[in-house]
Scaffold this motif. Structure first.
Motif, mmCIF file in Angstrom:
data_model
loop_
_atom_site.group_PDB
_atom_site.id
_atom_site.type_symbol
_atom_site.label_atom_id
_atom_site.label_comp_id
_atom_site.label_asym_id
_atom_site.label_seq_id
_atom_site.Cartn_x
_atom_site.Cartn_y
_atom_site.Cartn_z
ATOM 1 N N THR A 76 5.146 3.739 2.230
ATOM 2 C CA THR A 76 4.735 2.393 1.841
ATOM 3 C C THR A 76 4.622 1.497 3.062
ATOM 4 O O THR A 76 5.502 1.482 3.916
ATOM 5 N N TYR A 88 -4.925 7.141 -0.763
ATOM 6 C CA TYR A 88 -4.244 5.866 -1.002
ATOM 7 C C TYR A 88 -5.261 4.835 -1.476
ATOM 8 O O TYR A 88 -6.438 4.906 -1.148
ATOM 9 N N PHE A 130 5.314 9.996 -0.374
ATOM 10 C CA PHE A 130 4.441 8.868 -0.045
ATOM 11 C C PHE A 130 5.168 7.881 0.840
ATOM 12 O O PHE A 130 6.396 7.810 0.859
ATOM 13 N N THR A 182 0.826 -1.203 0.000
ATOM 14 C CA THR A 182 0.000 0.000 0.000
ATOM 15 C C THR A 182 0.862 1.256 0.000
ATOM 16 O O THR A 182 1.702 1.442 0.876
ATOM 17 N N LYS A 183 0.649 2.113 -0.994
ATOM 18 C CA LYS A 183 1.333 3.400 -1.068
ATOM 19 C C LYS A 183 0.356 4.494 -0.643
ATOM 20 O O LYS A 183 -0.730 4.626 -1.209
ATOM 21 N N ILE A 184 0.777 5.280 0.350
ATOM 22 C CA ILE A 184 -0.063 6.332 0.917
ATOM 23 C C ILE A 184 0.542 7.676 0.510
ATOM 24 O O ILE A 184 1.658 8.015 0.909
#
Length: 208
Positions: free
Chosen positions: A57, A99, A55, A5-7
């Motif tokens: 991760t 995200y 970002f 997950t990349k935020i």
């Protein structure tokens, strides 16, 4: 399926607080392993200079946690980490935050394919084998590059070329399908028939 997950967080471009000459910024939480550990700046040469975007991760169990909670909770947690790293007085409120939640997408339930232990090339070939006129392509169908973007590109091109050949009548072959499975992949089966080309892979595991 694996989770990754990349935020993404965008700050006012004139209030960027990190060194944009660095691509990666690492955080080691003193209590919880994998808690927002890797930040990557997009506000830098070769990316999106002047954007104010960074970002972070998370993977595995942390992905499931953040993807099951609402944006505000995640944003507060990420800001707390950044303020711990850079000082609370240096980190302003973001102007944008988002995200993806791949683990909750009903057509995916994950970010990328991740073979479980003991998966054989035979099993993988059965996964990618055509069903009549229906052919499959994507990173999950690549024996060499599953889980990677270029695996999707290579498989899409391969299947596109095969379908074009079938339409033109220049080829008549279908994808390999094993029935029954013998449950083991032997060294001499790592070949093009099984979707594995040793000359082009980055992970041959001593098979050359």
């Amino acid at each position: 399926m694996g989770t990754y997950t990349k935020i993404f967080i965008q700050f006012p471009p004139d209030q960027v607080f990190w060194n944009t000459s660095y691509q990666f910024l690492l955080y080691a939480d003193p209590v919880e392993r994998g808690y927002y550990p890797i930040f990557q700046s997009l506000d830098g040469e070769g990316f999106l200079p002047g954007s104010g975007i960074i970002f972070v991760t998370v993977v595995s169990s942390q992905s499931y946690v953040v993807e099951s909670q609402d944006d505000q909770i995640t944003k507060d947690q990420v800001l707390a980490v950044l303020r711990n790293m850079f000082g609370p007085e240096n980190v302003p409120e973001p102007i944008a935050f988002m995200y993806p939640r791949w683990s909750l997408e009903p057509w995916a339930y994950g970010s990328y394919s991740n073979w479980p232990p003991a998966t054989t090339l035979e099993m993988h070939q059965n996964l990618r084998a055509n069903v009549g006129r229906l052919y499959f392509a994507g990173e999950a169908t690549s024996a060499q590059y599953f889980g990677f973007l270029h695996g999707a590109w290579v498989e899409g091109k391969t299947v596109g070329d095969k379908i074009a050949g079938l339409i033109k009548g220049t080829i008549q072959t279908e994808e390999v399908h094993y029935d029954p499975l013998h449950g083991t992949t032997f060294v001499d089966e790592y070949d093009a028939t099984n979707g594995f080309i040793l000359e082009s892979t980055f992970a041959t595991y001593g098979l050359k």
